[in-house]
Motif scaffolding. Structure first.
Motif, PDB file in Angstrom:
ATOM      1  N   TYR A 469      -8.414  -7.935   1.762  1.00 11.26           N
ATOM      2  CA  TYR A 469      -9.754  -7.248   1.027  1.00 11.26           C
ATOM      3  C   TYR A 469      -9.016  -5.186   1.013  1.00 11.26           C
ATOM      4  O   TYR A 469      -9.229  -4.992   0.454  1.00 11.26           O
ATOM      5  CB  TYR A 469     -10.041  -6.759   3.083  1.00 11.26           C
ATOM      6  CG  TYR A 469     -10.970  -5.511   3.269  1.00 11.26           C
ATOM      7  CD1 TYR A 469     -12.587  -6.134   2.959  1.00 11.26           C
ATOM      8  CD2 TYR A 469     -10.762  -4.712   3.286  1.00 11.26           C
ATOM      9  CE1 TYR A 469     -13.277  -5.276   3.338  1.00 11.26           C
ATOM     10  CE2 TYR A 469     -11.365  -3.449   3.581  1.00 11.26           C
ATOM     11  CZ  TYR A 469     -12.587  -4.175   3.873  1.00 11.26           C
ATOM     12  OH  TYR A 469     -13.785  -2.746   3.778  1.00 11.26           O
ATOM     13  N   LEU A 470      -7.974  -5.830   1.671  1.00 11.12           N
ATOM     14  CA  LEU A 470      -6.887  -3.525   1.356  1.00 11.12           C
ATOM     15  C   LEU A 470      -6.803  -3.650  -0.214  1.00 11.12           C
ATOM     16  O   LEU A 470      -6.849  -2.583  -0.497  1.00 11.12           O
ATOM     17  CB  LEU A 470      -5.584  -3.569   1.746  1.00 11.12           C
ATOM     18  CG  LEU A 470      -6.173  -3.378   3.455  1.00 11.12           C
ATOM     19  CD1 LEU A 470      -4.580  -3.746   4.779  1.00 11.12           C
ATOM     20  CD2 LEU A 470      -6.956  -2.404   3.948  1.00 11.12           C
ATOM     21  N   GLN A 472      -8.498  -5.534  -2.789  1.00 10.85           N
ATOM     22  CA  GLN A 472     -10.247  -4.349  -3.930  1.00 10.85           C
ATOM     23  C   GLN A 472     -10.199  -3.607  -2.962  1.00 10.85           C
ATOM     24  O   GLN A 472     -10.581  -2.655  -3.879  1.00 10.85           O
ATOM     25  CB  GLN A 472     -10.708  -6.437  -2.755  1.00 10.85           C
ATOM     26  CG  GLN A 472     -10.454  -7.841  -3.204  1.00 10.85           C
ATOM     27  CD  GLN A 472     -11.197  -8.454  -2.658  1.00 10.85           C
ATOM     28  OE1 GLN A 472     -12.005  -8.250  -2.015  1.00 10.85           O
ATOM     29  NE2 GLN A 472     -11.525  -9.638  -3.473  1.00 10.85           N
ATOM     30  N   GLN A 473     -10.523  -3.415  -2.079  1.00  7.01           N
ATOM     31  CA  GLN A 473     -10.799  -1.684  -1.728  1.00  7.01           C
ATOM     32  C   GLN A 473      -9.889  -0.678  -2.275  1.00  7.01           C
ATOM     33  O   GLN A 473     -10.429   0.132  -3.102  1.00  7.01           O
ATOM     34  CB  GLN A 473     -10.549  -1.275  -0.256  1.00  7.01           C
ATOM     35  CG  GLN A 473     -10.602  -0.499   0.379  1.00  7.01           C
ATOM     36  CD  GLN A 473     -10.880  -0.232   2.216  1.00  7.01           C
ATOM     37  OE1 GLN A 473      -9.263  -0.030   1.949  1.00  7.01           O
ATOM     38  NE2 GLN A 473     -11.578   0.524   2.168  1.00  7.01           N
ATOM     39  N   GLN A 474      -8.313  -0.713  -3.071  1.00  8.67           N
ATOM     40  CA  GLN A 474      -7.755  -0.558  -3.724  1.00  8.67           C
ATOM     41  C   GLN A 474      -7.731   0.310  -4.648  1.00  8.67           C
ATOM     42  O   GLN A 474      -8.292   0.890  -5.168  1.00  8.67           O
ATOM     43  CB  GLN A 474      -5.872  -0.510  -3.018  1.00  8.67           C
ATOM     44  CG  GLN A 474      -5.250   0.234  -3.490  1.00  8.67           C
ATOM     45  CD  GLN A 474      -3.610  -0.004  -3.065  1.00  8.67           C
ATOM     46  OE1 GLN A 474      -3.663   0.578  -2.529  1.00  8.67           O
ATOM     47  NE2 GLN A 474      -3.278  -0.618  -4.150  1.00  8.67           N
ATOM     48  N   ALA A 476     -11.339  -0.511  -6.416  1.00  9.19           N
ATOM     49  CA  ALA A 476     -11.954   0.106  -6.089  1.00  9.19           C
ATOM     50  C   ALA A 476     -12.135   1.327  -6.272  1.00  9.19           C
ATOM     51  O   ALA A 476     -12.666   2.291  -6.660  1.00  9.19           O
ATOM     52  CB  ALA A 476     -13.056  -0.253  -5.336  1.00  9.19           C
ATOM     53  N   ASP A 545     -13.200  -2.930   8.456  1.00  7.27           N
ATOM     54  CA  ASP A 545     -13.007  -1.521   8.416  1.00  7.27           C
ATOM     55  C   ASP A 545     -12.112  -0.692   9.275  1.00  7.27           C
ATOM     56  O   ASP A 545     -13.152  -0.617   9.914  1.00  7.27           O
ATOM     57  CB  ASP A 545     -13.390  -1.304   7.566  1.00  7.27           C
ATOM     58  CG  ASP A 545     -12.608  -0.224   6.674  1.00  7.27           C
ATOM     59  OD1 ASP A 545     -11.965   0.150   7.021  1.00  7.27           O
ATOM     60  OD2 ASP A 545     -12.510  -0.427   5.078  1.00  7.27           O
TER      61      ASP A 545
END
Ligand code: ADP
Length: 654
Positions: A469-470, A472-474, A476, A545
């Motif tokens: 998740y982290l 993918q967030q990064q 983005a 999150d």
């Protein structure tokens, strides 16, 4: 039927009572403390009134404030739920004096059963079997010790005013009696303002079997089958079920009649529970169960009885209190299938079951179970009240089926923020010995490690999900930053196709999972990205999150907090003028995550440097603004070379 009810309680039981009241067309009046202004029970009722500050003594236990609301709002009756004022005879009397019906027995019945010694003495008179012991007035230590010796060890010292397992001590050796007595008396005095104790023979292989009874104003008393509440931690119930494993139809009739007899002895009206302790060493049988106490109220665990009988006990309470006769006769009480209830607490089983408070960032319970919850997504679990947030009740034709449904729902329970005992409860529901019906009240205490209620390594599979998740967030964030700019072909982040050409790349990321440093191995390949921690791939888990670079991963009912670890030495502090962000080692700038002029918060990731196939995040040392950026994504950087400069600034209060 009543026109209105004031519910003198909070949480799941207030909501549960309101549900039945609404169905019966009774207007619901909630009361709440200042800490509960936004609580769920306030919103589900037709109206709600504040009765004082957060501490229960000044609100939920404040008789005058509650009665003032009841009078002002014209409440026809008051339902006390359980706990708080539910077994307070003075409150029951005060309601009666004010002309408001108290949903429960008379003040006299409550008083008769309120003290364990008096209740036991009454039961002896009524011919109900009681645990052998000393119930006398004399309380000098020497005499109590002598009585214990005569009874034979092990014995149990109990506070006569006790409840919730407080003021209770098991003593195995004569030499340990004095210390145990002192402890029990001290606890009894501080919890109940009454230091008196009684002494009981400690029953071997104890099973807690209780009988639900109901009485009406016409002298009818019947029982609604038994519940087995032997799964306890520190004498407090954790999982309850009905019927009791190993209970025969004959013994049910015998115990049920003993319970009804106990209720008749105090002219009981309404719902009550007669608790027995049974010696389970030879299986349940007549002659091996004894009266412990009677609870003169609705119990937490009443839903298992509702499940197997198909009856609504709160409806029965309203009916009986309004003067109706019991709706059914003894022989008409059904017993269908098997029901199990688990108490979901905001607590941390891995650290001594300490209560865990805070905002619920997710609350989602699915499955073929009844959920009696006192909270919802966004609710705050405060330190002021009991930490039970919900009950899950499973019902199936067989015990195995009910346990399986319960375990399944618990394993998929999503609660983020405060920790919960969901994984612990699931382990209990799946414990082979418990499933086989081989258990007593000591089962949990003996099996804490097997049930996961000890400090444990972080859940690696959950941590891996968090890292996915982290990352993918990064990605983005970087994609957003790079929009319009020319992509850096050397960066793995924005060159998905390039990967396919160059094959597989493995990078290690230092991660902090539940405060432990662990390493995540990330493989970037043609199929995308795969994360592995301690040899485990990412689990199918819910990621929530938390908003500060941390994610909460819920997997199998257990919560793991995951964030990237910062590079050592990269974060300075404002006082030492550490606004210069420099590369901790020679490597490649993989990504610059901020732009010049951006406001950043302490701990925010600013840039990523890769060295020796490991990624290092550079973190903001304090709240501030990015004054200058020297590093270029995709380029090499020397040890101690400047990456960017952050200027301190007062944090913006949002
Ligand atoms: P409290 O009112 O504090 O909850 P109880 O009398 O209801 O106290 O007892 C709580 C629990 O303690 C029971 O469910 C049982 O597990 C244990 N217990 C009580 N009395 C005995 C006994 N005589 N022998 C063995 N265990 C007992």
């Amino acid at each position: 039927m009543f026109a209105s009810v004031l519910i003198a309680n909070r949480g799941e039981i207030a909501i549960r009572i309101a549900r039945t009241a609404k169905r019966l067309g009774i207007r619901t009046i909630a009361v709440y403390s200042e800490a509960d202004a936004k609580a769920l029970h306030v919103r589900v009722c037709d109206e709600a009134h504040c009765i004082g500050p957060a501490p229960a003594r000044e609100s939920y236990l404040c008789v005058e404030n509650i009665l003032a609301v009841a009078r002002a709002r014209g409440a026809a009756c008051i339902h006390p739920g359980y706990g708080f004022l539910s077994e307070n005879a003075d409150f029951a009397q005060a309601c009666a004096d004010a002309g408001i019906v108290f949903i429960g027995p008379s003040a006299d019945s409550i008083r008769a059963m309120g003290l364990k010694d008096r209740a036991k003495a009454l039961m002896v008179k009524a011919g109900v079997p009681v645990v052998p012991g000393y119930l006398g007035e004399r309380q000098d230590a020497a005499l109590l010790k002598q009585k214990a010796y005569e009874l034979g060890y092990p014995v149990l010292i109990k506070a006569v005013a006790g409840g919730g397992g407080k003021g209770m001590r098991r003593v195995d050796l004569h030499a340990e009696f004095d210390a145990a007595l002192e402890g029990a008396q001290r606890e009894a005095k501080s919890s109940f303002g009454d230091g008196r104790v009684l002494i009981e023979k400690y029953v071997a292989t104890p099973r807690h079997i209780e009988v639900q009874i109901f009485g009406d104003r016409f002298g009818n008393v019947i029982h609604l089958n038994e519940r087995d509440c032997s799964l306890q931690r520190r004498h407090q119930k954790v999982i309850e079920e009905s019927p009791a494993p190993g209970m025969s139809r004959e013994l049910r009739a015998i115990m049920g009649e003993a319970a009804a007899e106990a209720a008749r002895a105090v002219n009981y009206v309404g719902a009550g529970t007669v608790e027995f302790i049974a010696d389970g060493s030879q299986g349940l049988h007549a002659g091996a169960f004894w009266f412990m106490e009677m609870n003169t109220r609705l119990q937490v665990e009443h839903p298992v009885t509702e499940a197997v009988t198909g009856l609504d006990l709160v409806e029965w309470q309203f009916r009986v209190a309004s003067g109706e006769a019991l709706p059914l006769r003894q022989e008409e009480i059904p017993l269908n299938g098997h029901a199990v209830e688990a108490r979901l607490y905001a607590e941390d089983p891995e650290h001594g079951f300490l209560p865990s408070t805070g905002t619920l960032r997710a609350f989602d319970i699915q499955g073929d179970v009844r959920v009696d919850a006192g909270v919802e997504h966004g609710s705050v679990v405060s330190p002021y009240y009991d930490a039970m947030i919900a009950k899950l009740i499973a019902h199936a034709p067989t015990r195995a089926g009910a346990l399986d449904k319960l375990a399944d729902a618990l394993e998929h329970t999503i609660v983020a923020g405060p920790k919960t005992n969901a994984a612990f409860l699931a382990a209990l529901a799946r414990a082979p010995e418990f499933s086989a019906g081989k258990f007593d009240t000591g089962f949990i205490g003996r099996n804490l490690a097997a049930l996961g209620a000890v400090p444990r390594e972080p859940d690696a599979a959950a941590a891996a999900s968090g890292v996915v998740y982290l990352l993918q967030q990064q990605r983005a964030v970087i994609a957003a930053n790079a929009a319009g700019e020319e992509a850096e072909p050397a960066s793995p982040w924005d060159a998905g196709d390039g990967f396919q050409l160059s094959g597989v790349r493995v990078v290690e990321y230092p991660v902090i999972a539940d405060d432990k440093h662990i390493m995540a191995k990330v493989t970037f390949g043609p199929q995308g990205m795969a994360v592995e921690i301690a040899g485990q791939p990412a689990a199918d888990a819910r990621v929530v999150d938390a908003g500060d670079g941390t994610v909460l991963v819920i997997h199998g009912g257990r919560q793991t907090a995951v964030r990237f670890a910062g590079a050592d030495g990269a974060a300075g502090d404002a006082a030492s003028g550490g606004g210069e962000i420099r590369a901790p080692m020679h490597g490649k700038v993989l990504a610059v995550l901020v732009d010049k002029g951006d406001s950043v918060r302490k701990g925010q990731r600013l840039a990523i440097i890769e060295a020796m196939k490991m990624e290092h995040a550079l973190l903001a040392p304090f709240d501030g603004r990015v004054a200058d950026i020297s590093a270029v994504a995709g380029s090499q950087i020397a040890e101690k070379a400047m990456v960017m400069v952050v200027e301190a600034q007062e944090p913006v209060v949002s």
